[in-house]
Design a protein around this motif. Structure first.
Motif, PDB file in Angstrom:
ATOM      1  N   GLU A 125       5.759 -20.488   3.789  1.00 25.56           N
ATOM      2  CA  GLU A 125       4.907 -20.226   2.450  1.00 25.56           C
ATOM      3  C   GLU A 125       5.016 -18.925   2.039  1.00 25.56           C
ATOM      4  O   GLU A 125       5.150 -17.761   2.626  1.00 25.56           O
ATOM      5  N   PRO A 126       4.982 -18.888   0.673  1.00 25.12           N
ATOM      6  CA  PRO A 126       5.233 -17.585  -0.141  1.00 25.12           C
ATOM      7  C   PRO A 126       3.986 -16.720   0.334  1.00 25.12           C
ATOM      8  O   PRO A 126       2.866 -16.992   0.217  1.00 25.12           O
ATOM      9  N   GLN A 127       4.484 -15.410   0.623  1.00 23.49           N
ATOM     10  CA  GLN A 127       3.159 -14.414   0.706  1.00 23.49           C
ATOM     11  C   GLN A 127       2.588 -13.967  -0.553  1.00 23.49           C
ATOM     12  O   GLN A 127       3.389 -13.798  -1.587  1.00 23.49           O
ATOM     13  N   PRO A 128       1.467 -13.730  -0.716  1.00 17.99           N
ATOM     14  CA  PRO A 128       0.779 -13.069  -1.740  1.00 17.99           C
ATOM     15  C   PRO A 128       1.429 -11.942  -2.433  1.00 17.99           C
ATOM     16  O   PRO A 128       1.397 -10.973  -1.393  1.00 17.99           O
ATOM     17  N   VAL A 129       1.657 -12.059  -3.383  1.00 15.57           N
ATOM     18  CA  VAL A 129       2.329 -10.358  -3.874  1.00 15.57           C
ATOM     19  C   VAL A 129       1.110 -10.179  -5.150  1.00 15.57           C
ATOM     20  O   VAL A 129       1.151 -10.505  -6.001  1.00 15.57           O
ATOM     21  N   THR A 130       0.465  -9.090  -4.567  1.00 12.69           N
ATOM     22  CA  THR A 130      -0.589  -8.388  -5.367  1.00 12.69           C
ATOM     23  C   THR A 130      -0.219  -7.006  -6.190  1.00 12.69           C
ATOM     24  O   THR A 130      -1.078  -6.609  -6.899  1.00 12.69           O
ATOM     25  N   PHE A 131       0.900  -6.683  -5.739  1.00 11.31           N
ATOM     26  CA  PHE A 131       1.411  -5.339  -6.337  1.00 11.31           C
ATOM     27  C   PHE A 131       1.370  -5.143  -7.729  1.00 11.31           C
ATOM     28  O   PHE A 131       2.092  -6.232  -8.419  1.00 11.31           O
ATOM     29  N   ARG A 132       0.854  -4.055  -8.500  1.00 17.90           N
ATOM     30  CA  ARG A 132       0.980  -4.018  -9.902  1.00 17.90           C
ATOM     31  C   ARG A 132       1.020  -2.650  -9.997  1.00 17.90           C
ATOM     32  O   ARG A 132       0.172  -1.664  -9.588  1.00 17.90           O
ATOM     33  N   ARG A 133       2.122  -1.843 -10.793  1.00 17.53           N
ATOM     34  CA  ARG A 133       2.063  -0.692 -11.109  1.00 17.53           C
ATOM     35  C   ARG A 133       2.869  -0.476 -12.488  1.00 17.53           C
ATOM     36  O   ARG A 133       3.977  -0.895 -12.387  1.00 17.53           O
ATOM     37  N   GLU A 134       2.339   0.356 -13.027  1.00 19.11           N
ATOM     38  CA  GLU A 134       2.983   0.683 -14.423  1.00 19.11           C
ATOM     39  C   GLU A 134       4.305   1.285 -14.342  1.00 19.11           C
ATOM     40  O   GLU A 134       4.491   2.357 -13.212  1.00 19.11           O
ATOM     41  N   GLY A 135       5.305   0.869 -14.838  1.00 20.39           N
ATOM     42  CA  GLY A 135       6.739   1.352 -14.831  1.00 20.39           C
ATOM     43  C   GLY A 135       7.629   0.950 -13.649  1.00 20.39           C
ATOM     44  O   GLY A 135       8.639   0.903 -13.435  1.00 20.39           O
ATOM     45  N   TRP A 136       6.842  -0.248 -13.061  1.00 24.97           N
ATOM     46  CA  TRP A 136       7.343  -0.885 -11.835  1.00 24.97           C
ATOM     47  C   TRP A 136       7.980  -2.400 -12.266  1.00 24.97           C
ATOM     48  O   TRP A 136       6.595  -3.018 -12.718  1.00 24.97           O
TER      49      TRP A 136
ATOM     50  N   ARG B   8       0.822  -1.268  -0.108  1.00 25.41           N
ATOM     51  CA  ARG B   8      -0.119   0.142  -0.052  1.00 25.41           C
ATOM     52  C   ARG B   8       0.834   1.045   0.045  1.00 25.41           C
ATOM     53  O   ARG B   8       0.582   2.244  -0.762  1.00 25.41           O
ATOM     54  N   TRP B   9       1.948   1.155   0.695  1.00 25.30           N
ATOM     55  CA  TRP B   9       2.541   2.513   0.908  1.00 25.30           C
ATOM     56  C   TRP B   9       3.465   2.811  -0.383  1.00 25.30           C
ATOM     57  O   TRP B   9       3.693   3.958  -0.743  1.00 25.30           O
ATOM     58  N   MET B  10       4.034   1.577  -1.046  1.00 29.09           N
ATOM     59  CA  MET B  10       4.696   1.721  -2.322  1.00 29.09           C
ATOM     60  C   MET B  10       3.810   2.168  -3.597  1.00 29.09           C
ATOM     61  O   MET B  10       4.213   2.770  -4.352  1.00 29.09           O
ATOM     62  N   ALA B  11       2.630   1.725  -3.441  1.00 30.43           N
ATOM     63  CA  ALA B  11       1.823   2.032  -4.514  1.00 30.43           C
ATOM     64  C   ALA B  11       1.305   3.371  -4.677  1.00 30.43           C
ATOM     65  O   ALA B  11       1.028   4.022  -5.481  1.00 30.43           O
ATOM     66  N   ARG B  12       1.342   4.033  -3.288  1.00 31.63           N
ATOM     67  CA  ARG B  12       0.956   5.583  -3.601  1.00 31.63           C
ATOM     68  C   ARG B  12       2.224   6.464  -3.734  1.00 31.63           C
ATOM     69  O   ARG B  12       2.242   7.923  -3.717  1.00 31.63           O
ATOM     70  N   GLN B  13       3.655   5.881  -3.781  1.00 33.63           N
ATOM     71  CA  GLN B  13       4.805   6.834  -3.735  1.00 33.63           C
ATOM     72  C   GLN B  13       4.632   7.717  -5.037  1.00 33.63           C
ATOM     73  O   GLN B  13       4.256   7.268  -6.374  1.00 33.63           O
ATOM     74  N   ASP B  14       4.935   9.007  -5.087  1.00 33.93           N
ATOM     75  CA  ASP B  14       4.864   9.946  -6.054  1.00 33.93           C
ATOM     76  C   ASP B  14       6.062   9.922  -7.122  1.00 33.93           C
ATOM     77  O   ASP B  14       6.119  10.824  -8.050  1.00 33.93           O
ATOM     78  N   TYR B  15       7.058   9.145  -6.865  1.00 33.86           N
ATOM     79  CA  TYR B  15       8.237   9.069  -7.675  1.00 33.86           C
ATOM     80  C   TYR B  15       7.615   8.690  -9.054  1.00 33.86           C
ATOM     81  O   TYR B  15       7.205   7.655  -9.120  1.00 33.86           O
ATOM     82  N   ALA B  16       8.153   9.439 -10.020  1.00 34.22           N
ATOM     83  CA  ALA B  16       7.529   9.056 -11.411  1.00 34.22           C
ATOM     84  C   ALA B  16       8.541   8.362 -12.190  1.00 34.22           C
ATOM     85  O   ALA B  16       8.132   7.953 -13.516  1.00 34.22           O
ATOM     86  N   GLY B  17       9.572   8.014 -11.935  1.00 34.53           N
ATOM     87  CA  GLY B  17      10.573   7.358 -12.600  1.00 34.53           C
ATOM     88  C   GLY B  17      10.390   5.650 -12.802  1.00 34.53           C
ATOM     89  O   GLY B  17       9.758   5.365 -11.808  1.00 34.53           O
ATOM     90  N   PRO B  18      11.016   5.075 -13.356  1.00 30.41           N
ATOM     91  CA  PRO B  18      10.993   3.533 -13.281  1.00 30.41           C
ATOM     92  C   PRO B  18      11.379   3.096 -12.015  1.00 30.41           C
ATOM     93  O   PRO B  18      12.427   3.520 -11.554  1.00 30.41           O
ATOM     94  N   VAL B  19      11.206   1.895 -11.415  1.00 31.99           N
ATOM     95  CA  VAL B  19      11.370   1.259 -10.485  1.00 31.99           C
ATOM     96  C   VAL B  19      11.516  -0.340 -10.394  1.00 31.99           C
ATOM     97  O   VAL B  19      10.679  -0.813 -11.135  1.00 31.99           O
ATOM     98  N   ARG B  20      12.541  -0.988 -10.025  1.00 32.97           N
ATOM     99  CA  ARG B  20      12.685  -2.367  -9.861  1.00 32.97           C
ATOM    100  C   ARG B  20      12.662  -2.830  -8.596  1.00 32.97           C
ATOM    101  O   ARG B  20      13.482  -2.217  -7.639  1.00 32.97           O
ATOM    102  N   TRP B  21      11.853  -3.649  -7.861  1.00 32.25           N
ATOM    103  CA  TRP B  21      11.663  -3.970  -6.846  1.00 32.25           C
ATOM    104  C   TRP B  21      11.907  -5.384  -6.441  1.00 32.25           C
ATOM    105  O   TRP B  21      11.321  -6.310  -7.006  1.00 32.25           O
ATOM    106  N   ILE B  22      12.975  -5.406  -5.874  1.00 28.26           N
ATOM    107  CA  ILE B  22      13.532  -6.891  -5.576  1.00 28.26           C
ATOM    108  C   ILE B  22      13.144  -7.387  -4.197  1.00 28.26           C
ATOM    109  O   ILE B  22      13.221  -6.740  -3.227  1.00 28.26           O
ATOM    110  N   ILE B  23      12.160  -8.418  -4.124  1.00 30.02           N
ATOM    111  CA  ILE B  23      11.518  -8.873  -2.791  1.00 30.02           C
ATOM    112  C   ILE B  23      12.067 -10.325  -2.565  1.00 30.02           C
ATOM    113  O   ILE B  23      11.774 -11.128  -3.331  1.00 30.02           O
ATOM    114  N   VAL B  24      12.661 -10.474  -1.368  1.00 28.75           N
ATOM    115  CA  VAL B  24      13.185 -11.593  -1.029  1.00 28.75           C
ATOM    116  C   VAL B  24      12.220 -12.204   0.260  1.00 28.75           C
ATOM    117  O   VAL B  24      12.368 -11.506   1.202  1.00 28.75           O
TER     118      VAL B  24
END
Length: 226
Positions: free
Chosen positions: A41-52, A20-36
């Motif tokens: 059990e793997p946590q559900p990852v529902t995050f989707r954002r254009e440019g990420w 939620r906190w990352m989805a609302r970031q106002d940074y306009a550039g491309p982002v690569r998010w490495i999630i370890v």
């Protein structure tokens, strides 16, 4: 481009808020998010954002209660980081203001290691908050780096200290500390426990039974931690 690195696992409630906190970031550039994620059990990852772009890493063996796998997991994530990247550490259980990524991207123009000093910690189980007076280092949750600081970070992780941030910031480096209180270290969320002092049973801070202190720190987002 910014590269984010988050070590997580067995913390689904915290992870949901982190998305939620990352989805609302106002940074306009491309982002690569490495999630370890090393939870059983793997946590559900529902995050989707254009440019990420998301990079999911599942190290093994998986975490078991009583273990501290933070250094290993960060190193696994760093293996996917290019030496030319600008890296921002995002911790899964902490609160970030909407302009956090924009702020650190600007700060990284001036130094290889940057971070927010005078950290704020808040334990949602105990309803207590504490303003720290750290002016010589930043907590890991509010640290970003580039250039040779990336190697320093890897070396700090390989030394396996309990507190990687202290090990990183004590190394000589082109550094910059700044204020603003755009990050709050949130402690006591459900799931896998943390290792910082804010998670300790004896954590001392200002009592906040009504949530007024946390509301002063993070505004209406306080509702997310009730």
């Amino acid at each position: 481009m910014l590269t984010l690195l988050t070590a997580t696992g067995a913390r689904p409630a915290a992870w949901t808020l982190c998305e939620r906190w990352m989805a609302r970031q106002d940074y306009a550039g491309p982002v690569r998010w490495i999630i370890v994620d090393d939870g059983p059990e793997p946590q559900p990852v529902t995050f989707r954002r254009e440019g990420w772009q998301l990079v999911l890493v599942r190290p093994s063996p998986h975490w078991a209660p009583g273990q501290n796998t933070q250094a290993r997991n960060l190193l696994k994530g760093l293996a996917a980081v290019d030496p030319a990247d600008s890296l921002v550490i995002i911790e899964d259980d902490d609160w970030y203001a909407p302009d956090w990524l924009t702020t650190v991207a600007a700060e990284l123009q001036h130094a290889e290691l940057v971070g927010e000093h005078r950290a704020r910690y808040y334990n949602v189980q105990k309803r207590r908050g504490r303003q720290l007076v750290n002016t010589g280092h930043a907590s890991l949750c509010s640290t970003a780096m580039r250039g040779s600081a990336l190697q320093d970070f890897a070396d700090a992780c390989r030394s396996r200290p309990k507190f990687i941030d202290l090990e990183l910031w004590r190394r000589p480096r082109d550094r910059r500390l700044f204020g603003g209180h755009r990050v709050v270290g949130i402690k006591g969320l459900p799931g896998r426990g943390g290792i910082g002092m804010g998670h300790d049973a004896g954590f001392k801070g200002e009592p906040d039974p009504t949530g007024a202190l946390l509301r002063d720190w993070i505004g209406c987002d306080e509702e997310a931690y009730r």
